[in-house]
Motif scaffolding. Structure first.
Motif, PDB file in Angstrom:
ATOM      1  N   THR A 138       1.071  -1.239   0.063  1.00 14.47           N
ATOM      2  CA  THR A 138       0.013  -0.008   0.051  1.00 14.47           C
ATOM      3  C   THR A 138       1.086   1.242  -0.052  1.00 14.47           C
ATOM      4  O   THR A 138       2.226   1.242   0.486  1.00 14.47           O
ATOM      5  N   SER A 139       0.373   2.375  -0.640  1.00 16.98           N
ATOM      6  CA  SER A 139       1.153   3.712  -0.429  1.00 16.98           C
ATOM      7  C   SER A 139      -0.061   4.620  -0.044  1.00 16.98           C
ATOM      8  O   SER A 139      -1.241   4.735  -0.575  1.00 16.98           O
ATOM      9  N   GLY A 140       0.416   5.540   0.795  1.00 14.12           N
ATOM     10  CA  GLY A 140      -0.606   6.777   1.098  1.00 14.12           C
ATOM     11  C   GLY A 140      -1.152   6.714   2.389  1.00 14.12           C
ATOM     12  O   GLY A 140      -1.501   5.421   2.831  1.00 14.12           O
ATOM     13  N   GLY A 141      -1.156   7.637   3.057  1.00 18.28           N
ATOM     14  CA  GLY A 141      -2.172   7.678   4.312  1.00 18.28           C
ATOM     15  C   GLY A 141      -1.696   7.544   5.710  1.00 18.28           C
ATOM     16  O   GLY A 141      -2.417   6.989   6.626  1.00 18.28           O
ATOM     17  N   ILE A 142      -0.145   7.471   5.785  1.00 16.49           N
ATOM     18  CA  ILE A 142       0.344   7.150   7.125  1.00 16.49           C
ATOM     19  C   ILE A 142       1.108   8.258   7.705  1.00 16.49           C
ATOM     20  O   ILE A 142       1.827   7.958   8.419  1.00 16.49           O
ATOM     21  N   GLY A 143       0.631   9.417   7.370  1.00 22.26           N
ATOM     22  CA  GLY A 143       1.345  10.702   7.923  1.00 22.26           C
ATOM     23  C   GLY A 143       0.526  11.149   9.037  1.00 22.26           C
ATOM     24  O   GLY A 143      -0.166  10.385   9.794  1.00 22.26           O
ATOM     25  N   PRO A 144       0.747  12.242   9.391  1.00 20.36           N
ATOM     26  CA  PRO A 144       0.450  13.030  10.789  1.00 20.36           C
ATOM     27  C   PRO A 144      -1.121  13.831  10.818  1.00 20.36           C
ATOM     28  O   PRO A 144      -1.522  13.971  11.668  1.00 20.36           O
ATOM     29  N   THR A 145      -1.642  13.951   9.512  1.00 15.83           N
ATOM     30  CA  THR A 145      -2.810  14.702   9.459  1.00 15.83           C
ATOM     31  C   THR A 145      -3.958  13.780   9.736  1.00 15.83           C
ATOM     32  O   THR A 145      -4.005  12.325   9.535  1.00 15.83           O
ATOM     33  N   HIS A 146      -5.206  14.465   9.616  1.00 14.17           N
ATOM     34  CA  HIS A 146      -6.569  13.994   9.976  1.00 14.17           C
ATOM     35  C   HIS A 146      -6.848  12.837   9.026  1.00 14.17           C
ATOM     36  O   HIS A 146      -7.523  11.981   9.479  1.00 14.17           O
ATOM     37  N   ASP A 147      -6.563  13.180   7.993  1.00 11.05           N
ATOM     38  CA  ASP A 147      -6.986  12.177   6.796  1.00 11.05           C
ATOM     39  C   ASP A 147      -6.165  11.288   6.630  1.00 11.05           C
ATOM     40  O   ASP A 147      -6.236  10.243   5.745  1.00 11.05           O
ATOM     41  N   ASP A 148      -5.095  10.989   7.301  1.00 13.78           N
ATOM     42  CA  ASP A 148      -4.084   9.889   7.267  1.00 13.78           C
ATOM     43  C   ASP A 148      -4.651   8.763   8.247  1.00 13.78           C
ATOM     44  O   ASP A 148      -4.444   8.633   9.419  1.00 13.78           O
ATOM     45  N   ILE A 149      -5.351   7.786   7.428  1.00 17.09           N
ATOM     46  CA  ILE A 149      -6.315   6.763   8.192  1.00 17.09           C
ATOM     47  C   ILE A 149      -5.635   5.384   8.026  1.00 17.09           C
ATOM     48  O   ILE A 149      -6.667   4.566   8.313  1.00 17.09           O
ATOM     49  N   THR A 150      -4.760   5.239   7.102  1.00 15.46           N
ATOM     50  CA  THR A 150      -4.535   3.848   6.508  1.00 15.46           C
ATOM     51  C   THR A 150      -4.131   2.846   7.646  1.00 15.46           C
ATOM     52  O   THR A 150      -4.472   1.745   7.639  1.00 15.46           O
TER      53      THR A 150
END
Length: 240
Positions: free
Chosen positions: A68-80
């Motif tokens: 998978t790629s994407g969505g593991i950062g610090p913001t609210h939409d990083d839900i992976t």
């Protein structure tokens, strides 16, 4: 023995909206080809919890590996990370080893490990960390799913970290013949050729140059000698 199979799950509204052009699929496909792991499917889903969970479960069941790629950062939409945990009914929380990596990184840079950044240390129970030499925040592997960042430089570094730990097969080789004839002219003999070599993958990719139609014929397989034999026969079969 056939090569292990793989799928990729690209996560992010910015990909589906066209705001961001995905480069990670192209990179992963090349890396897996070299490693002898066959990428069979790529899906792109939005930052939607149900969509991510459903896709992870389906792909995990169907393929030996899921990247998978994407969505593991610090913001609210990083839900992976939360969705991966939910897909496998696994608890998730800040993990000490991931937190220690981030703490050391932000101490070195003179920045605070605040609540937002600490989100990147939330790891599902039972997962192993994927090293991130670019920006420290780790990815992780749980079961057969490898969860990585969407930023291309970080994604590529994580792929380099995880691939040596996986068992691959025979690297896929390819040969190309460029024919200055349209696909309608070569379809018949090309079909006969493909039937003669069912163990090889044969693709036709048309182009137009200076008003003339042509095709790049690409033949792929794991056996170099078999490819050489096939290419010799192909060049004698195609119309000039």
């Amino acid at each position: 023995m056939p090569n292990p199979t793989a799928a990729m799950l690209v996560i992010g509204d910015e990909i589906l909206s066209g705001r961001t052009r995905d480069a990670n699929m192209h990179y992963l496909a090349g890396a897996l080809t070299t490693a002898g792991i066959d990428l069979r499917e790529v899906r792109v889903v939005s930052d939607d919890r149900s969509a991510i969970i459903d896709a992870v479960r389906a792909l995990s069941d169907d393929y030996a590996h899921v990247f998978t790629s994407g969505g593991i950062g610090p913001t609210h939409d990083d839900i992976t990370a939360d969705c991966i945990a939910a897909a496998f009914d696994t608890h998730i929380d800040v993990r000490d080893d991931a937190r220690a990596l981030l703490q050391a990184h932000y101490d070195r840079s003179g920045q605070e490990l605040n609540a937002a950044r600490l989100r990147m240390a939330r790891i599902p129970d039972g997962a192993t960390l994927i090293d991130n030499p670019v920006s420290t925040a780790p990815g992780f592997t749980i079961r057969n799913v490898h969860v990585m960042a969407g930023v291309p430089s970080v994604f590529q570094a994580m792929v380099a970290s995880i691939l040596p730990t996986l068992t691959g097969g025979a690297p896929m080789l390819s040969r190309t013949v460029r024919v200055m004839r349209g696909e309608g002219d070569i379809a018949g003999p090309l079909g006969q050729f493909a039937e003669s070599f069912p163990d090889l993958s044969v693709g036709s990719y048309p182009f137009q140059k200076d008003g003339i139609y042509g095709s790049n014929i690409v033949v792929r397989g794991a056996d170099a000698a078999r490819l050489d034999l096939a290419m010799d026969k192909l060049q004698h079969m195609l119309p000039t």
